[in-house]
Design an enzyme around this catalytic site. Sequence first.
Site, PDB file in Angstrom:
ATOM      1  CG  ASP A 212      -1.822   1.129   1.394  1.00  7.70           C
ATOM      2  OD1 ASP A 212      -2.789   1.166   0.619  1.00  7.70           O
ATOM      3  OD2 ASP A 212      -1.609   2.009   2.262  1.00  7.70           O
ATOM      4  CD  GLU A 248      -2.213   2.719  -3.642  1.00 10.01           C
ATOM      5  OE1 GLU A 248      -3.296   3.266  -3.879  1.00 10.01           O
ATOM      6  OE2 GLU A 248      -1.525   2.990  -2.641  1.00 10.01           O
TER       7      GLU A 248
HETATM    8  C1  QV4 Z   1      -8.861  13.283   7.832  1.00  9.89           C
HETATM    9  C2  QV4 Z   1      -8.613  14.526   6.979  1.00  9.89           C
HETATM   10  C3  QV4 Z   1      -7.145  14.907   7.028  1.00  9.89           C
HETATM   11  C4  QV4 Z   1      -6.765  15.134   8.466  1.00  9.89           C
HETATM   12  C5  QV4 Z   1      -7.077  13.890   9.294  1.00  9.89           C
HETATM   13  C6  QV4 Z   1      -6.817  14.144  10.758  1.00  9.89           C
HETATM   14  O1  QV4 Z   1      -8.993  14.254   5.626  1.00  9.89           O
HETATM   15  O2  QV4 Z   1      -6.895  16.068   6.260  1.00  9.89           O
HETATM   16  O3  QV4 Z   1      -5.399  15.407   8.543  1.00  9.89           O
HETATM   17  O4  QV4 Z   1      -8.445  13.481   9.150  1.00  9.89           O
HETATM   18  O5  QV4 Z   1      -6.694  12.959  11.447  1.00  9.89           O
HETATM   19  C7  QV4 Z   1      -9.376   8.268   6.238  1.00  9.89           C
HETATM   20  C8  QV4 Z   1     -10.344   9.393   5.968  1.00  9.89           C
HETATM   21  C9  QV4 Z   1      -9.611  10.733   5.942  1.00  9.89           C
HETATM   22  C10 QV4 Z   1      -8.918  10.941   7.281  1.00  9.89           C
HETATM   23  C11 QV4 Z   1      -7.945   9.779   7.454  1.00  9.89           C
HETATM   24  C12 QV4 Z   1      -7.188   9.850   8.758  1.00  9.89           C
HETATM   25  O6  QV4 Z   1     -10.996   9.183   4.734  1.00  9.89           O
HETATM   26  O7  QV4 Z   1     -10.555  11.784   5.719  1.00  9.89           O
HETATM   27  O8  QV4 Z   1      -8.192  12.166   7.252  1.00  9.89           O
HETATM   28  O9  QV4 Z   1      -8.668   8.524   7.421  1.00  9.89           O
HETATM   29  O10 QV4 Z   1      -8.071   9.750   9.838  1.00  9.89           O
HETATM   30  C13 QV4 Z   1      -7.966   4.706   2.626  1.00  9.89           C
HETATM   31  C14 QV4 Z   1      -9.011   5.740   2.264  1.00  9.89           C
HETATM   32  C15 QV4 Z   1      -8.766   7.060   2.969  1.00  9.89           C
HETATM   33  C16 QV4 Z   1      -8.654   6.817   4.462  1.00  9.89           C
HETATM   34  C17 QV4 Z   1      -7.474   5.876   4.670  1.00  9.89           C
HETATM   35  C18 QV4 Z   1      -7.197   5.580   6.135  1.00  9.89           C
HETATM   36  O11 QV4 Z   1      -8.992   5.938   0.853  1.00  9.89           O
HETATM   37  O12 QV4 Z   1      -9.876   7.912   2.725  1.00  9.89           O
HETATM   38  O13 QV4 Z   1      -8.458   8.050   5.152  1.00  9.89           O
HETATM   39  O14 QV4 Z   1      -7.767   4.628   4.020  1.00  9.89           O
HETATM   40  O15 QV4 Z   1      -8.304   5.024   6.719  1.00  9.89           O
HETATM   41  C19 QV4 Z   1      -3.466   8.658  -2.609  1.00  9.89           C
HETATM   42  C20 QV4 Z   1      -2.315   7.735  -2.216  1.00  9.89           C
HETATM   43  C21 QV4 Z   1      -2.688   6.269  -2.312  1.00  9.89           C
HETATM   44  C22 QV4 Z   1      -4.013   5.966  -1.619  1.00  9.89           C
HETATM   45  C23 QV4 Z   1      -5.069   6.900  -2.193  1.00  9.89           C
HETATM   46  C24 QV4 Z   1      -6.418   6.710  -1.530  1.00  9.89           C
HETATM   47  O16 QV4 Z   1      -1.171   7.996  -3.004  1.00  9.89           O
HETATM   48  O17 QV4 Z   1      -1.651   5.512  -1.739  1.00  9.89           O
HETATM   49  O18 QV4 Z   1      -4.693   8.262  -2.009  1.00  9.89           O
HETATM   50  N1  QV4 Z   1      -4.395   4.561  -1.730  1.00  9.89           N
HETATM   51  C25 QV4 Z   1      -4.071   3.596  -0.640  1.00  9.89           C
HETATM   52  C26 QV4 Z   1      -5.214   2.634  -0.364  1.00  9.89           C
HETATM   53  C27 QV4 Z   1      -6.354   3.388   0.276  1.00  9.89           C
HETATM   54  C28 QV4 Z   1      -5.918   3.889   1.628  1.00  9.89           C
HETATM   55  C29 QV4 Z   1      -4.517   4.307   1.691  1.00  9.89           C
HETATM   56  C30 QV4 Z   1      -3.670   4.215   0.623  1.00  9.89           C
HETATM   57  C31 QV4 Z   1      -3.991   4.688   2.996  1.00  9.89           C
HETATM   58  O19 QV4 Z   1      -5.588   1.963  -1.540  1.00  9.89           O
HETATM   59  O20 QV4 Z   1      -7.507   2.581   0.389  1.00  9.89           O
HETATM   60  O21 QV4 Z   1      -6.743   5.021   1.997  1.00  9.89           O
HETATM   61  O22 QV4 Z   1      -3.579   3.459   3.601  1.00  9.89           O
HETATM   62  O23 QV4 Z   1      -3.626   8.673  -3.999  1.00  9.89           O
END
Ligand code: QV4
Length: 512
Positions: A212, A248
Amino acid sequence: MKLLILVALFGLSVAQHNPQYKHGRTSIVHLFEWRWADIAEECERYLAPNGFGGIQISPPNDHIILNDPWRPWYQRYQPIGYNLCSRSGSEAELKDMITRCNNVGVNIYVDVVINHMCGAGGGAGTHSSCGSYFNANNKDFPTVPYSAWDFNDGKCYTGSGNIDNYNDINQVRNCRLVGLLDLALEKDYARSKVVDFMNKLIDLGVAGFRVDACKHMWPGDLQVMYGKLKDLNTKWFSSGSRPFIYQEVIDLGGEPITASEYTGLGRVTEFKYGAKLGTVFRKWNNEKLRYLVNWGEGWGMMSSGNALVFVDNHDNQRGHGAGGASILTFWDPRLYKMAVGFMLAHPYGVTRVMSSFRWDRNFVNGVDKNDWIGPPSYSDGSTKPVPINPDSTCGDGWVCEHRWRQIRNMVIFRNVVEGQQLSLWWDNGNNQIAFSRGDRGFIVINNDDWDLDETLNTGLPNGTYCDVISGQKEGTSCTGKQVTVGGDGRAHFKISSQEEDPFVAIHINTKL
Ligand code: QV4
Ligand code: CA
């Protein structure tokens, strides 16, 4: 000596590009959020008999449990530790599943979240899937253990502590991705914890990893960690087999960090694939199927041997990550089946099929406010099993695209034509195309608004073949259309633009 080292390094990295499939199988299915107990059953009753090569499983380790929103799917991307209890089940259930799937020739690839732990706002307590105590406020994760020393904050210079600008490489790798506590993977200690976690999974019998958020980790750090991974378990894999690694990295162009920084270490997810294929099948921007004649590298994608490809993934099917509006999903079943059919017929890349759950979408100004909804669950938040209906579809909100006849039969098609060149390309100058895979398979697609009515050279030996899209060969009969190939390899195809599935595929094992 230098040459020897180079050869050794090259051999190692190429090995990590190999999915280590068993029995000539060729595709991965992502059983997104499935429980281990259901996956074990699915391997035995469905995936092995239908020639699926492997499964991408959701993160198996200790993760945060969130209440607001209620138990979102994405809580599993917020690790609390590396013990193996998760929303999908216990370590014992995980182990049983890996064993049973391997025993029927189906590989397991683990989604590993190693860039970060939970969000900085994750609080303190025991609200984790293993019930272990942690404190996000002072970066204390005692089961690993990680403490404040193991995080990157000192190296991040943005005011927010988050990644604010993807044009700044240091930010992207040393700051927090959406507030997620960012691990300092240049330290031997943190690296060793990650490597121990991955090696434990290798001991259990997994065949590799979907890593990831690789864009957010330094390739040099990853290289060191991958280099410390064990060879695969010789109970199921030949000795010296390296774990399959696919990373990824979302690279649609336009950012300083590119996929090519990672392709030496393992495969990389090719996000251009689904974004562009969606545009072509939707006929946006005047795109036409005939332009697919040089699909793959010819479209500016990475080389086939480095690519892991898919039409949609768990992020972009719900507006997370990248890819945009063109992405095709099960919500557009007709075009989706055609696009997945094309992907599985085409030789480019290692293919991954998505298997989703349904959720109530709620669009407000084009944005789905329900993009967080987790898998079908009981009121206590525990995930529901996947019930199988008498017609072999899934119930209770599980979509099971991999069980759709057209998709499952194209997974088999890909196995049958493995190693054969794409040849005998035909198109009508518009949205009707056809091609063969050597002398073993042939596909015809009609995405025009008028009928296709053509005699085409299939490259197949003469005989009558059963179409695996409208039906399939069952015993000695055919439940779908029949195609008669003459001694000259030619066959007549008629595909109305009104058909439920306006494409036809035949292969050598469907000869009647
Ligand atoms: C929120 C605010 C932030 C703030 C934070 C404070 O948005 O600005 O700083 O609170 O704590 C979730 C929430 C998100 C939240 C975050 C932390 O949606 O709003 O931040 O948690 O609490 C998945 C979801 C994300 C989720 C994350 C962790 O898509 O929404 O965040 O899991 O639960 C980029 C990257 C790529 C990524 C992609 C989604 O380059 O690597 O974005 N893809 C991978 C996975 C994806 C996963 C992650 C990475 C993180 O495929 O499923 O994100 O592990 O393009
Ligand atoms: Ca990072």
